[in-house]
Design a protein around this motif. Structure first.
Motif, PDB file in Angstrom:
ATOM      1  N   GLY A   1      18.108   0.803  19.985  1.00  0.00           N
ATOM      2  CA  GLY A   1      19.355   0.492  18.722  1.00  0.00           C
ATOM      3  C   GLY A   1      19.391   1.623  18.047  1.00  0.00           C
ATOM      4  N   PRO A   2      20.537   1.797  17.352  1.00  0.00           N
ATOM      5  CA  PRO A   2      20.535   2.859  16.544  1.00  0.00           C
ATOM      6  C   PRO A   2      19.453   3.146  15.549  1.00  0.00           C
ATOM      7  N   SER A   3      19.384   4.468  14.767  1.00  0.00           N
ATOM      8  CA  SER A   3      18.386   4.644  13.681  1.00  0.00           C
ATOM      9  C   SER A   3      18.680   3.596  12.560  1.00  0.00           C
ATOM     10  N   GLY A   4      17.666   2.795  12.135  1.00  0.00           N
ATOM     11  CA  GLY A   4      17.871   2.110  10.924  1.00  0.00           C
ATOM     12  C   GLY A   4      18.041   0.622  11.329  1.00  0.00           C
ATOM     13  N   SER A   5      18.191   0.321  12.605  1.00  0.00           N
ATOM     14  CA  SER A   5      18.673  -1.053  12.951  1.00  0.00           C
ATOM     15  C   SER A   5      17.675  -1.996  12.713  1.00  0.00           C
ATOM     16  N   GLY A   6      16.334  -1.785  12.551  1.00  0.00           N
ATOM     17  CA  GLY A   6      15.223  -2.662  12.382  1.00  0.00           C
ATOM     18  C   GLY A   6      14.343  -2.630  13.523  1.00  0.00           C
ATOM     19  N   LYS A   7      14.134  -1.777  14.606  1.00  0.00           N
ATOM     20  CA  LYS A   7      13.399  -1.819  15.470  1.00  0.00           C
ATOM     21  C   LYS A   7      11.954  -1.835  15.105  1.00  0.00           C
ATOM     22  N   SER A   8      11.551  -0.790  14.199  1.00  0.00           N
ATOM     23  CA  SER A   8      10.161  -0.532  13.768  1.00  0.00           C
ATOM     24  C   SER A   8       9.729  -1.745  12.898  1.00  0.00           C
ATOM     25  N   THR A   9      10.645  -2.157  12.068  1.00  0.00           N
ATOM     26  CA  THR A   9      10.276  -3.405  11.276  1.00  0.00           C
ATOM     27  C   THR A   9       9.774  -4.587  12.110  1.00  0.00           C
ATOM     28  N   ALA A  10      10.553  -4.923  13.022  1.00  0.00           N
ATOM     29  CA  ALA A  10      10.500  -5.951  14.042  1.00  0.00           C
ATOM     30  C   ALA A  10       9.006  -5.640  14.634  1.00  0.00           C
TER      31      ALA A  10
ATOM     32  N   ASP B   1      18.023  -8.736   3.206  1.00  0.00           N
ATOM     33  CA  ASP B   1      17.508  -8.907   4.400  1.00  0.00           C
ATOM     34  C   ASP B   1      17.743  -7.689   5.193  1.00  0.00           C
ATOM     35  N   VAL B   2      16.573  -7.072   5.984  1.00  0.00           N
ATOM     36  CA  VAL B   2      16.794  -6.038   6.883  1.00  0.00           C
ATOM     37  C   VAL B   2      16.710  -6.729   8.345  1.00  0.00           C
ATOM     38  N   LEU B   3      16.196  -7.613   8.523  1.00  0.00           N
ATOM     39  CA  LEU B   3      16.349  -8.435   9.914  1.00  0.00           C
ATOM     40  C   LEU B   3      17.074  -9.785   9.608  1.00  0.00           C
TER      41      LEU B   3
ATOM     42  N   VAL C   1       0.921  -1.203   0.034  1.00  0.00           N
ATOM     43  CA  VAL C   1       0.054   0.189   0.016  1.00  0.00           C
ATOM     44  C   VAL C   1       1.119   1.334   0.026  1.00  0.00           C
ATOM     45  N   GLN C   2       1.872   1.373   0.713  1.00  0.00           N
ATOM     46  CA  GLN C   2       3.015   2.526   0.795  1.00  0.00           C
ATOM     47  C   GLN C   2       3.543   2.768  -0.502  1.00  0.00           C
ATOM     48  N   ARG C   3       3.524   1.913  -1.403  1.00  0.00           N
ATOM     49  CA  ARG C   3       4.075   2.115  -2.721  1.00  0.00           C
ATOM     50  C   ARG C   3       3.158   3.382  -3.100  1.00  0.00           C
TER      51      ARG C   3
ATOM     52  N   GLN D   1      12.799  -9.103   4.693  1.00  0.00           N
ATOM     53  CA  GLN D   1      13.285  -8.159   3.778  1.00  0.00           C
ATOM     54  C   GLN D   1      12.207  -7.340   2.920  1.00  0.00           C
ATOM     55  N   TYR D   2      12.355  -6.117   2.766  1.00  0.00           N
ATOM     56  CA  TYR D   2      11.197  -5.270   2.151  1.00  0.00           C
ATOM     57  C   TYR D   2      11.311  -5.603   0.668  1.00  0.00           C
ATOM     58  N   ASN D   3      12.268  -5.653   0.059  1.00  0.00           N
ATOM     59  CA  ASN D   3      12.525  -6.095  -1.228  1.00  0.00           C
ATOM     60  C   ASN D   3      13.907  -6.740  -1.662  1.00  0.00           C
TER      61      ASN D   3
HETATM   62  P1  ADP Z   1      14.469   1.769  13.074  1.00  0.00           P
HETATM   63  O1  ADP Z   1      13.068   1.709  13.489  1.00  0.00           O
HETATM   64  O2  ADP Z   1      15.510   1.075  13.968  1.00  0.00           O
HETATM   65  O3  ADP Z   1      15.014   3.112  12.815  1.00  0.00           O
HETATM   66  P2  ADP Z   1      13.544   0.645  10.732  1.00  0.00           P
HETATM   67  O4  ADP Z   1      12.924  -0.642  11.193  1.00  0.00           O
HETATM   68  O5  ADP Z   1      12.408   1.937  10.518  1.00  0.00           O
HETATM   69  O6  ADP Z   1      14.712   0.962  11.786  1.00  0.00           O
HETATM   70  O7  ADP Z   1      14.228   0.080   9.245  1.00  0.00           O
HETATM   71  C1  ADP Z   1      15.068  -0.801   9.223  1.00  0.00           C
HETATM   72  C2  ADP Z   1      15.616  -0.805   7.670  1.00  0.00           C
HETATM   73  O8  ADP Z   1      14.678  -1.136   6.723  1.00  0.00           O
HETATM   74  C3  ADP Z   1      16.195   0.440   7.251  1.00  0.00           C
HETATM   75  O9  ADP Z   1      17.512   0.121   6.370  1.00  0.00           O
HETATM   76  C4  ADP Z   1      15.106   1.039   6.329  1.00  0.00           C
HETATM   77  O10 ADP Z   1      15.868   1.956   5.499  1.00  0.00           O
HETATM   78  C5  ADP Z   1      14.393   0.139   5.897  1.00  0.00           C
HETATM   79  N1  ADP Z   1      12.938   0.341   5.597  1.00  0.00           N
HETATM   80  C6  ADP Z   1      12.329   0.744   6.309  1.00  0.00           C
HETATM   81  N2  ADP Z   1      11.103   0.851   6.163  1.00  0.00           N
HETATM   82  C7  ADP Z   1      10.902   0.215   4.889  1.00  0.00           C
HETATM   83  C8  ADP Z   1      10.075   0.220   3.826  1.00  0.00           C
HETATM   84  N3  ADP Z   1       8.590   0.639   4.037  1.00  0.00           N
HETATM   85  N4  ADP Z   1      10.507  -0.155   2.688  1.00  0.00           N
HETATM   86  C9  ADP Z   1      11.943  -0.433   2.232  1.00  0.00           C
HETATM   87  N5  ADP Z   1      12.695  -0.210   3.448  1.00  0.00           N
HETATM   88  C10 ADP Z   1      12.366   0.215   4.263  1.00  0.00           C
END
Ligand code: ADP
Length: 591
Positions: A370-379, A351-353, A111-113, A344-346
């Motif tokens: 963890g640092p920004s971009g480490s995958g917290k929100s993704t998890a 892999d992101v995690l 959807v976010q595309r 992985q998002y794509n």
């Molecule tokens: P954090 O919450 O730790 O800051 P994120 O989980 O937001 O980290 O992001 C982890 C990685 O995934 C980052 O490299 C980010 O660029 C990538 N990422 C986050 N959201 C998306 C998305 N919607 N599509 C593609 N890549 C994403």
């Protein structure tokens, strides 16, 4: 997409209004039948004149018959139009509902595309373009098809040569139109592309207007915007230049039925095989074919716009969906386990995690740092199944979340993000979103627990203040407390909280902590922490680094075991001390 595909989609969405569409068709046919009566009546009157001095009663009788036929035509045409409009609106409604339903069912990433502007364009504007052609296609299409056909048969009955003569202009006009239509598909596609581009650029321009103003750029200097508008103008003008001669020539030839009728009629009259009454009647009949013929040239354009709208609708209607479990799962405990989770998002970014293992025991408080971009929100989002993982498993109470129906999963989790999104309705209703069946008392209690009551009473309309109205008067912390009240009301056993970064003023901070404590009571809690002081009492802190768990433990354990955590803690208390010295009297170092 082929025309047949477009037609199939329309039929699919018109199932609910099948009866009103069929009735509309029937009314349109009756209207055409009524419309033929005056031609017949006029013919009878002409005959009366040609036969000698007509009696006034006879003329009045036939005039009455003509008028009745005309009334039947008008009334049934009106009925057909009303019914077809009702069907068109019903089709629009079901299309829009199906499109938005699919958006909910699709993974969030898909959807976010789409930008908000693009989605609005597809669901609102493009679908709206269907209304006019759909509503008019049945009554006008049927009368414009049937009327000339019936007139043609009528003319054959008079003299087949006159019927053929009436159609003489058709191949000539069609030839001119065919030349014009040679590049029609290509030009229409270019037109739609340019129109979509202008649309999205305008949305971007409007959304970025604050930046444009702040940096002193006028509309003229916003090159992308003016470029798109100019290119659109150039394209439409070029298209017009390329087609106007053919369009006018075709428009002049196609309806000129007299072109064949007059010479052929004259010859047949001289020949003695056509009476003056029949000749006159054929002339009148042939004129009635003109309007339908012109309508078809417009209908081609209308059909094309339907095709495009349906193509875009189909794009959303066929978005991939998350597979949903059919049977509800029996869940008796609410601990969450992430086991060797890969995601992985794509494919391009990989892999992101990379094999995350985290255990959140029922009722415990876990912090993800963890640092920004480490995958917290993704998890965190993966636990709520906004996406499906690529490897490993995520379990709630020992059951894989893919085995839990999405609606049930959503009832198990309260997800509080930093967005603090408020809907455009009253503050009361914004909290009630958490549990739509909640009584007012339950909403008040949740708001009280989230420390919202005091600031809501500040507003003139109190609970009934619209979120938009209150928006500018609400601080970031207050907005978050409303969202927390929503989650308290929902009372889901698992709470995921993406902690906000910005609300550092001590008064807000304290209230926020109180509201969070109310939310966390007895829940399995996962907090994505940006300010480490707020989570130092967590049962467990998980440190993520580049998509891997690099350390786990309590605050004190991590201070001694993890270099990265120690650095993050020191820089955090350093920042707090700086904030305390510069604006607030907060004893951060003892936090
Ligand atoms: P954090 O919450 O730790 O800051 P994120 O989980 O937001 O980290 O992001 C982890 C990685 O995934 C980052 O490299 C980010 O660029 C990538 N990422 C986050 N959201 C998306 C998305 N919607 N599509 C593609 N890549 C994403």
């Amino acid at each position: 997409m082929k025309s047949s595909g477009t037609f199939r989609t329309i039929l699919e969405f018109s199932k609910e209004c099948k009866s009103s569409m069929l009735l509309s068709v029937l009314c349109a046919i009756l209207s055409v039948a009524g419309g033929l009566v005056p031609f017949w009546g006029v013919y009878q009157i002409i005959l009366l004149f040609f036969e000698g001095t007509p009696a006034i009663e006879d003329i009045l009788l036939w005039s009455g018959i003509c008028l009745t036929g005309y009334l039947v035509k008008v009334v049934f045409y009106g009925l057909s139009t009303v019914l077809s409009h009702m069907s068109a609106y019903r089709i629009l409604e079901s299309l829009r509902l199906a499109m938005t339903k699919r958006l909910i069912e699709a993974p969030l990433g898909v959807v976010q595309r789409y930008t908000a502007g693009k989605l609005k364009n597809m669901i609102v504007d493009r679908v709206e373009t269907l209304e006019l052609p759909l509503a008019h296609m049945i009554p006008e299409g049927i009368s414009n098809l049937l009327l000339p056909a019936a007139v043609f048969v009528y003319m054959i009955a008079i003299d087949w040569r006159m019927a053929a003569a009436a159609l003489l202009c058709v191949p000539l006009g069609a030839m001119v139109y065919a030349i014009m239509m040679k590049s029609y598909n290509k030009q229409y596609a270019a037109y739609m592309e340019a129109s979509n581009h202008v649309n999205s650029v305008i949305v971007e321009y409007v959304e970025g207007i604050e930046v444009i103003k702040a940096f002193g750029q006028s509309a003229g200097s916003y090159a992308k915007y003016t470029g798109a508008v100019n290119a659109f103008k150039e394209l439409t003008l070029a298209w017009f230049h390329a087609t106007w001669k053919h369009m006018n020539l075709g428009g002049a030839i196609l309806p000129s039925t007299l072109l064949g009728i007059l010479p052929v009629g004259m010859l047949l009259y001289i020949d003695g095989s056509l009476s003056p009454a029949e000749f006159t009647q054929c002339m009148i009949l042939s004129l009635s074919i003109i309007a339908p013929m012109t309508w078809f040239t417009i209908a081609v354009n209308d059909w094309k716009s339907i095709e495009y709208a349906i193509r875009e609708a189909n794009e959303l209607l066929h978005l991939p969906v998350l597979p949903d479990a059919a049977a509800p799962a029996t869940i008796s405990s609410y601990g969450v386990e992430l086991q060797d989770v890969h995601f992985q998002y794509n494919e391009k970014d990989g892999d992101v995690l990379h094999g995350i293992n985290v255990d959140l025991p029922e009722g415990s408080f876990t912090a993800l740092v963890g640092p920004s971009g480490s995958g917290k929100s993704t998890a965190a989002r993966l636990i709520a199944r906004f996406w499906d993982i690529n490897g490993g498993s995520i379990r709630i109470g020992g059951i894989d979340i893919r085995q839990i129906p999405l609606a049930q999963l959503s009832s198990l989790i309260s997800f509080v993000t930093q967005d603090n999104f408020l809907f455009h309705c009253s503050l009361m209703e914004n909290i009630r979103v958490g549990k739509p069946t909640a009584s007012d008392e339950e909403v008040y209690a949740a708001a009280r627990a989230a420390q919202c009551e005091e600031f809501i009473s500040r507003f003139e309309h109190g609970w009934h203040t619209l979120a938009g109205e209150a928006g500018s008067k609400l601080s970031g912390g207050e907005r978050q407390r409303i969202v927390i009240a929503r989650a308290i009301l929902k009372n889901a056993p698992i709470v995921i909280l993406d902690e906000a970064t910005a609300f550092t003023d001590p008064e807000n901070e304290e209230k926020l902590q109180h509201s969070l404590a109310a939310l966390a009571k007895g829940k399995t809690m996962l907090v994505i922490a940006h300010r480490l002081s707020t989570i130092r009492h967590a049962d467990q802190i998980v440190l993520l680094e580049r998509g891997r768990v690099s350390a786990k433990g309590t605050h004190h354990q991590l201070l001694s075991s993890s270099e990265l955590y120690r650095t993050m803690w020191q820089s955090h208390i350093g920042a707090k001390a700086w904030a305390a010295n510069s604006s607030f009297k907060e004893d951060s170092l003892h936090a």
